[in-house]
Design a protein around this motif. Structure first.
Motif, mmCIF file in Angstrom:
data_model
loop_
_atom_site.group_PDB
_atom_site.id
_atom_site.type_symbol
_atom_site.label_atom_id
_atom_site.label_comp_id
_atom_site.label_asym_id
_atom_site.label_seq_id
_atom_site.Cartn_x
_atom_site.Cartn_y
_atom_site.Cartn_z
ATOM 1 N N GLU A 70 0.823 -1.211 0.000
ATOM 2 C CA GLU A 70 0.000 0.000 0.000
ATOM 3 C C GLU A 70 0.857 1.259 0.000
ATOM 4 O O GLU A 70 0.604 2.205 -0.763
ATOM 5 C CB GLU A 70 -0.917 0.003 1.221
ATOM 6 C CG GLU A 70 -2.051 -0.992 1.131
ATOM 7 C CD GLU A 70 -2.938 -0.986 2.356
ATOM 8 O OE1 GLU A 70 -4.157 -1.203 2.206
ATOM 9 O OE2 GLU A 70 -2.412 -0.768 3.466
ATOM 10 N N ALA A 121 2.644 1.586 -3.422
ATOM 11 C CA ALA A 121 1.687 1.881 -4.490
ATOM 12 C C ALA A 121 1.250 3.345 -4.421
ATOM 13 O O ALA A 121 1.113 4.011 -5.461
ATOM 14 C CB ALA A 121 0.483 0.962 -4.388
ATOM 15 N N THR A 162 6.955 -1.136 -5.623
ATOM 16 C CA THR A 162 5.608 -1.693 -5.525
ATOM 17 C C THR A 162 5.596 -3.141 -5.999
ATOM 18 O O THR A 162 5.004 -4.025 -5.365
ATOM 19 C CB THR A 162 4.618 -0.867 -6.352
ATOM 20 O OG1 THR A 162 4.678 0.499 -5.949
ATOM 21 C CG2 THR A 162 3.193 -1.391 -6.178
ATOM 22 N N GLN A 221 -1.912 -8.224 -10.596
ATOM 23 C CA GLN A 221 -1.421 -6.862 -10.375
ATOM 24 C C GLN A 221 0.087 -6.786 -10.606
ATOM 25 O O GLN A 221 0.593 -5.824 -11.194
ATOM 26 C CB GLN A 221 -1.758 -6.415 -8.947
ATOM 27 C CG GLN A 221 -3.246 -6.420 -8.628
ATOM 28 C CD GLN A 221 -4.048 -5.581 -9.603
ATOM 29 O OE1 GLN A 221 -3.716 -4.423 -9.854
ATOM 30 N NE2 GLN A 221 -5.089 -6.155 -10.169
ATOM 31 N N LEU A 239 -4.286 0.993 -10.514
ATOM 32 C CA LEU A 239 -4.127 1.419 -9.125
ATOM 33 C C LEU A 239 -5.159 2.477 -8.750
ATOM 34 O O LEU A 239 -5.786 2.419 -7.690
ATOM 35 C CB LEU A 239 -2.716 1.957 -8.904
ATOM 36 C CG LEU A 239 -1.580 0.934 -9.040
ATOM 37 C CD1 LEU A 239 -0.233 1.602 -8.855
ATOM 38 C CD2 LEU A 239 -1.744 -0.192 -8.029
ATOM 39 N N LEU A 291 -6.013 -2.832 -7.178
ATOM 40 C CA LEU A 291 -5.073 -3.320 -6.167
ATOM 41 C C LEU A 291 -5.695 -3.255 -4.782
ATOM 42 O O LEU A 291 -5.519 -4.176 -3.971
ATOM 43 C CB LEU A 291 -3.781 -2.501 -6.212
ATOM 44 C CG LEU A 291 -2.713 -2.899 -5.182
ATOM 45 C CD1 LEU A 291 -2.290 -4.357 -5.373
ATOM 46 C CD2 LEU A 291 -1.499 -1.986 -5.275
#
Length: 305
Positions: free
Chosen positions: A30, A33, A48, A81, A134, A139
């Motif tokens: 998290e 990203a 990421t 992802q 994203l 994600l």
């Protein structure tokens, strides 16, 4: 709530240890990203992708405890992802590490400028797809699914895994480390004659063992254990690095069609020349990978110190 304690401890049930480690990695995904969405920078994209890879590695390392159809579904969702980010990362690596050295030495090579333009266009498409995913919440949904599974997946109530869930994490960790070390020592003996795909699988295994060592190191304190740990991780990192350089050559050839479209197009000569140049260091990297493997094979388990 997920266990957010900062460290592992001997005696912690493996169930709680898994949740702790997976929770750490999900939080890292998290954070990285968010940084990528804010900056759109290659290093943030790479971090990421690495964070996602670590989550998937933990699922693999704890397969004995958590494996099953629902675990496979979570891993696939996260893998989707990671693959989107991987396309963009491959373009970054190609431009910076494969194409740029050739441009410096052969700036007037026919088709080279067009090849760069083609790759940069592909890169932009890949970045747009990654960022759209994203920003669109794909994600976030995948991470939420993973967190729900951590708390209530089939592995959490399977009676046949009750003993595994309660097993002290240091015993579980030692078994996982021993299994992956044995696998790499066995398969690595054939490194000199491996094809590119098999070498890549060995590299992935080395990466997983290094991740496992880094995750579990705090469970095995003491000067001797720390010394053995450093020797193991250093050797594995060197194996990874040199096998990674060899894999760059494989990728350079495989990516030609994807990067320039029609292999008979106007940039095909330049793309082939670039891929050919990439092979020049292969013999050196293979020799160094073999030496690094021998150093790895000679290391002593830090979980036995």
């Amino acid at each position: 709530m997920l266990d957010q304690s900062p460290t592992l401890a001997c005696g912690l049930p493996s169930e709680d240890a898994f949740r702790l480690l997976a929770g750490r990695c999900l939080a890292a995904v998290e954070t990285e990203a968010e940084a990528f969405v804010a900056t759109e920078q290659p290093d943030a994209l790479h971090r990421t992708r690495v964070a996602l890879r670590r989550v998937r590695a933990i699922l693999s390392l704890f397969k004995e405890l958590v494996g099953g159809e629902d675990a496979d579904a979570v891993r696939r969702r996260l893998g989707e992802q990671a693959r989107i980010l991987g396309v963009a990362r491959n373009c970054d690596v190609y431009l910076a590490e494969t194409l740029a050295p050739v441009q410096d030495a052969y700036d007037d090579l026919p088709g080279l400028a067009g090849l760069e333009e083609s790759v940069r266009a592909r890169r932009q498409q890949a970045y747009d797809a990654a960022l759209d995913g994203l920003r669109g919440g794909a994600l976030t949904e995948a991470l939420a699914e993973c967190r729900a599974w951590l708390l209530g997946g089939a592995w959490t109530f399977d009676p046949e895994r009750a003993d595994l869930r309660a097993e002290p994490v240091e015993a579980f960790a030692a078994r996982v480390l021993r299994r992956w070390r044995r696998r790499i020592r066995r398969n690595g003996r054939h490194l000199a004659g491996m094809d590119g795909d098999t070498r890549h699988r060995l590299r992935i295994a080395a990466k997983k063992l290094r991740y496992a060592a880094e995750l579990f190191a705090e469970l095995f304190p003491g000067r001797e254990a720390r010394s053995r740990y450093r020797a193991l991780v250093t050797a594995l990192r060197n194996v990874q690095d040199h096998l990674g350089r060899l894999n760059d050559t494989v990728v350079a050839y495989r990516e030609v069609d994807a990067l320039i479209g029609d292999a008979s197009g106007p940039h095909s000569f330049a793309a082939g020349f670039v891929a050919g140049r990439k092979t020049r260091g292969d013999e050196t990297h293979l020799t160094k990978a073999l030496a690094a493997y021998e150093r790895f094979a000679a290391t002593k388990p830090f979980w036995k110190a």
